[in-house]
Design a protein around this motif. Structure first.
Motif, PDB file in Angstrom:
ATOM      1  N   LYS A 132      54.063  36.994  49.651  1.00  0.00           N
ATOM      2  CA  LYS A 132      54.076  35.763  49.057  1.00  0.00           C
ATOM      3  C   LYS A 132      52.653  35.677  48.135  1.00  0.00           C
ATOM      4  CE  LYS A 132      53.628  30.745  49.770  1.00  0.00           C
ATOM      5  NZ  LYS A 132      53.191  29.530  50.594  1.00  0.00           N
ATOM      6  N   LEU A 133      52.978  35.651  46.902  1.00  0.00           N
ATOM      7  CA  LEU A 133      51.867  35.909  45.847  1.00  0.00           C
ATOM      8  C   LEU A 133      51.087  34.566  45.835  1.00  0.00           C
ATOM      9  CD1 LEU A 133      53.500  37.730  42.585  1.00  0.00           C
ATOM     10  CD2 LEU A 133      51.930  38.732  44.588  1.00  0.00           C
ATOM     11  N   ILE A 134      49.667  34.528  45.859  1.00  0.00           N
ATOM     12  CA  ILE A 134      48.860  33.487  45.528  1.00  0.00           C
ATOM     13  C   ILE A 134      48.706  33.455  43.898  1.00  0.00           C
ATOM     14  CG2 ILE A 134      46.435  32.777  45.855  1.00  0.00           C
ATOM     15  CD1 ILE A 134      46.571  34.266  48.524  1.00  0.00           C
ATOM     16  N   LEU A 135      49.196  32.292  43.255  1.00  0.00           N
ATOM     17  CA  LEU A 135      49.202  32.093  41.968  1.00  0.00           C
ATOM     18  C   LEU A 135      47.792  31.424  41.608  1.00  0.00           C
ATOM     19  CD1 LEU A 135      52.839  30.851  41.679  1.00  0.00           C
ATOM     20  CD2 LEU A 135      51.889  33.060  41.305  1.00  0.00           C
ATOM     21  N   ALA A 136      46.802  32.394  41.276  1.00  0.00           N
ATOM     22  CA  ALA A 136      45.559  32.009  41.128  1.00  0.00           C
ATOM     23  C   ALA A 136      44.896  33.087  40.222  1.00  0.00           C
ATOM     24  CB  ALA A 136      44.690  31.701  42.342  1.00  0.00           C
ATOM     25  N   PRO A 137      43.829  33.021  39.373  1.00  0.00           N
ATOM     26  CA  PRO A 137      42.941  34.210  38.718  1.00  0.00           C
ATOM     27  C   PRO A 137      42.571  34.960  39.898  1.00  0.00           C
ATOM     28  CG  PRO A 137      42.303  31.801  38.006  1.00  0.00           C
ATOM     29  CD  PRO A 137      43.224  31.609  39.114  1.00  0.00           C
ATOM     30  N   PHE A 138      42.545  36.294  39.411  1.00  0.00           N
ATOM     31  CA  PHE A 138      42.009  37.389  40.287  1.00  0.00           C
ATOM     32  C   PHE A 138      40.738  37.512  40.238  1.00  0.00           C
ATOM     33  CE2 PHE A 138      41.771  42.009  41.711  1.00  0.00           C
ATOM     34  CZ  PHE A 138      42.530  41.774  42.833  1.00  0.00           C
ATOM     35  N   LEU A 139      39.963  37.271  41.163  1.00  0.00           N
ATOM     36  CA  LEU A 139      38.417  37.110  41.208  1.00  0.00           C
ATOM     37  C   LEU A 139      37.631  38.154  41.833  1.00  0.00           C
ATOM     38  CD1 LEU A 139      38.168  33.253  41.944  1.00  0.00           C
ATOM     39  CD2 LEU A 139      38.212  34.520  39.993  1.00  0.00           C
ATOM     40  N   PHE A 140      38.403  39.332  41.882  1.00  0.00           N
ATOM     41  CA  PHE A 140      37.721  40.499  42.468  1.00  0.00           C
ATOM     42  C   PHE A 140      37.421  41.534  41.288  1.00  0.00           C
ATOM     43  CE2 PHE A 140      40.103  39.358  46.539  1.00  0.00           C
ATOM     44  CZ  PHE A 140      38.877  39.542  47.539  1.00  0.00           C
ATOM     45  N   TYR A 141      36.296  41.983  41.289  1.00  0.00           N
ATOM     46  CA  TYR A 141      35.741  42.756  40.177  1.00  0.00           C
ATOM     47  C   TYR A 141      35.076  43.840  40.465  1.00  0.00           C
ATOM     48  CZ  TYR A 141      36.977  38.622  37.428  1.00  0.00           C
ATOM     49  OH  TYR A 141      37.465  37.470  37.000  1.00  0.00           O
ATOM     50  N   PRO A 142      35.288  45.248  40.085  1.00  0.00           N
ATOM     51  CA  PRO A 142      34.372  46.311  40.670  1.00  0.00           C
ATOM     52  C   PRO A 142      32.928  46.074  40.372  1.00  0.00           C
ATOM     53  CG  PRO A 142      36.459  47.042  39.187  1.00  0.00           C
ATOM     54  CD  PRO A 142      36.171  45.596  39.156  1.00  0.00           C
ATOM     55  N   ARG A 143      32.366  46.490  41.362  1.00  0.00           N
ATOM     56  CA  ARG A 143      30.785  46.309  41.398  1.00  0.00           C
ATOM     57  C   ARG A 143      30.286  45.001  41.183  1.00  0.00           C
ATOM     58  NH1 ARG A 143      28.509  51.457  39.930  1.00  0.00           N
ATOM     59  NH2 ARG A 143      29.903  52.757  38.928  1.00  0.00           N
ATOM     60  N   ARG A 144      31.038  44.070  41.531  1.00  0.00           N
ATOM     61  CA  ARG A 144      31.153  42.622  41.828  1.00  0.00           C
ATOM     62  C   ARG A 144      30.679  41.942  43.152  1.00  0.00           C
ATOM     63  NH1 ARG A 144      31.404  39.370  37.253  1.00  0.00           N
ATOM     64  NH2 ARG A 144      30.424  40.610  35.502  1.00  0.00           N
ATOM     65  N   PHE A 145      30.143  41.020  43.603  1.00  0.00           N
ATOM     66  CA  PHE A 145      30.048  40.678  44.949  1.00  0.00           C
ATOM     67  C   PHE A 145      31.053  39.627  45.159  1.00  0.00           C
ATOM     68  CE2 PHE A 145      25.925  42.505  44.435  1.00  0.00           C
ATOM     69  CZ  PHE A 145      25.539  43.150  45.720  1.00  0.00           C
ATOM     70  N   PHE A 146      31.616  39.315  46.258  1.00  0.00           N
ATOM     71  CA  PHE A 146      32.676  38.442  46.697  1.00  0.00           C
ATOM     72  C   PHE A 146      32.334  37.674  47.952  1.00  0.00           C
ATOM     73  CE2 PHE A 146      34.114  42.300  48.566  1.00  0.00           C
ATOM     74  CZ  PHE A 146      34.478  41.811  50.103  1.00  0.00           C
ATOM     75  N   GLU A 147      33.189  36.583  48.051  1.00  0.00           N
ATOM     76  CA  GLU A 147      33.004  35.674  49.291  1.00  0.00           C
ATOM     77  C   GLU A 147      34.402  35.214  49.714  1.00  0.00           C
ATOM     78  OE1 GLU A 147      30.264  32.574  50.661  1.00  0.00           O
ATOM     79  OE2 GLU A 147      31.569  31.720  49.439  1.00  0.00           O
ATOM     80  N   VAL A 148      34.895  35.498  50.824  1.00  0.00           N
ATOM     81  CA  VAL A 148      36.339  35.335  51.469  1.00  0.00           C
ATOM     82  C   VAL A 148      35.912  34.220  52.407  1.00  0.00           C
ATOM     83  CG1 VAL A 148      38.443  35.853  52.464  1.00  0.00           C
ATOM     84  CG2 VAL A 148      37.437  37.066  50.576  1.00  0.00           C
ATOM     85  N   LEU A 149      36.599  33.079  52.247  1.00  0.00           N
ATOM     86  CA  LEU A 149      36.569  32.000  53.199  1.00  0.00           C
ATOM     87  C   LEU A 149      37.658  31.589  53.749  1.00  0.00           C
ATOM     88  CD1 LEU A 149      33.895  29.200  53.590  1.00  0.00           C
ATOM     89  CD2 LEU A 149      36.486  28.671  53.830  1.00  0.00           C
ATOM     90  N   LEU A 150      37.864  31.641  55.121  1.00  0.00           N
ATOM     91  CA  LEU A 150      39.422  31.325  55.984  1.00  0.00           C
ATOM     92  C   LEU A 150      38.976  30.000  56.788  1.00  0.00           C
ATOM     93  CD1 LEU A 150      41.200  34.494  56.555  1.00  0.00           C
ATOM     94  CD2 LEU A 150      41.814  32.747  54.889  1.00  0.00           C
ATOM     95  N   LEU A 151      39.445  28.768  56.373  1.00  0.00           N
ATOM     96  CA  LEU A 151      39.161  27.645  56.950  1.00  0.00           C
ATOM     97  C   LEU A 151      40.346  27.466  58.137  1.00  0.00           C
ATOM     98  CD1 LEU A 151      37.927  25.014  58.083  1.00  0.00           C
ATOM     99  CD2 LEU A 151      38.857  23.851  55.998  1.00  0.00           C
ATOM    100  N   CYS A 152      40.390  27.408  59.520  1.00  0.00           N
ATOM    101  CA  CYS A 152      41.425  26.968  60.333  1.00  0.00           C
ATOM    102  C   CYS A 152      41.603  25.510  60.214  1.00  0.00           C
ATOM    103  CB  CYS A 152      41.276  27.563  61.670  1.00  0.00           C
ATOM    104  SG  CYS A 152      42.465  27.089  62.957  1.00  0.00           S
TER     105      CYS A 152
END
Length: 304
Positions: A241-261
């Protein structure tokens, strides 16, 4: 090590943790090692022409519910007849008496460089190289571990610096951990948060976050494909199930993923931007026993 090979240089002693470039607002991130006297946070960006207000919060935690205490709330307001800045503290869900500065050193449409300098008893703020205000602490500085940026602001860079790089033990520059890796879970309940922070490798292929239950079944998987630049939820039966949003992962860049229950599933945010939710029965969430991460990333923080 081969004769021509060089060791990776150590980070500059002024830099306490990886800088963040062009984060999506609202943006929330961990302050590695927390705040203490001698630290400095740099914020560089632009105030939009139609800006009403923005805020920079130095928080005591990153929870969504209950709302964490905010030791320092820095809030420029542009939409009034007399633009001004409010500083305040949120404690136990209640705002304290606000402090107001009537002369706003920021302008709509203009770029800025704000430095937050943390001393023993107060925070000092400079704007574009000029001292602007100071605000005495109302909660212990040692409780602060999270930075939040919200509102009408375009952020170019966020830096975490050391006023005196020669102080022993002054650096909290994080050590990266290779993947795959896993963390033990004791089930998830509404209000619990899973946070991953890391760095995308130079030539990435994919990134996968999976949650497994007692029987090693995988009721939910989040997968990023760098080849086709897609982010998707993968069902236990392999359905995507695709998430229809801009792809915000970039090589050599920092990222943060948050999952809220939350009741009925998990809500996802990437680099501070909400990307919707996936549905899961609460009984399924309570039976989750393992968080597993794999792919072309290096991890700096796993909070569950």
């Amino acid at each position: 090590m081969s004769p021509g090979e060089k060791l990776d240089p150590l980070p500059d002693p002024f830099i306490l943790q990886p800088p963040v470039f062009h984060p999506v607002v609202p943006y929330v991130t961990t302050i590695f090692g927390g705040l203490r006297a001698g630290k400095m946070v740099m914020l560089q960006g632009v105030v939009p022409l139609a800006a009403h207000r923005f805020q920079v919060d130095f928080q005591c935690g990153c929870s969504v519910h209950p709302r964490p205490d905010i030791a320092i709330h820095f809030n420029p307001r542009f939409h009034t007849t007399k633009p001004h800045v409010i500083c305040n503290t949120l404690h136990a869900g209640r705002w304290q008496a606000e402090a107001r500065w009537p002369r706003l050193a920021l302008q709509r449409g203009a770029s800025f460089l704000i430095l937050f300098l943390f001393a023993n008893e107060e925070m000092k703020v400079s704007v574009n190289g000029q001292h602007f205000l100071h605000y005495r602490y109302r909660l212990p500085l040692s409780r602060v571990n999270t930075l939040g940026i919200f509102g009408d602001i375009l952020v170019k860079a966020v830096g975490f610096l050391n006023i005196n790089p020669f102080v022993e033990g002054g650096s909290e520059y994080p050590v990266g951990h290779e993947v795959p890796c896993s963390r033990v879970l004791r089930g998830l309940w509404p209000g619990q948060v899973i946070v991953l922070r890391g760095l995308v490798l130079p030539e990435p292929k994919d990134f996968t976050l999976s949650l497994r239950d007692e029987a090693a079944r995988i009721p939910v998987t989040l997968r990023a494909s760098f080849t086709d630049r897609t982010l998707a939820w993968i069902s236990p039966w392999g359905q995507k199930k695709l998430i229809l949003a801009p792809f915000l992962f970039y090589p050599r860049r920092f990222f943060e993923v948050l999952l809220l229950c939350q009741e009925g599933g998990l809500k996802l945010a990437l680099n501070g931007q909400g990307l919707g939710a996936t549905s899961l029965d609460q009984q399924v969430l309570e039976r989750l026993r393992e968080l597993r991460i794999s792919g072309s990333v290096q991890l700096y923080c796993v909070h569950s």
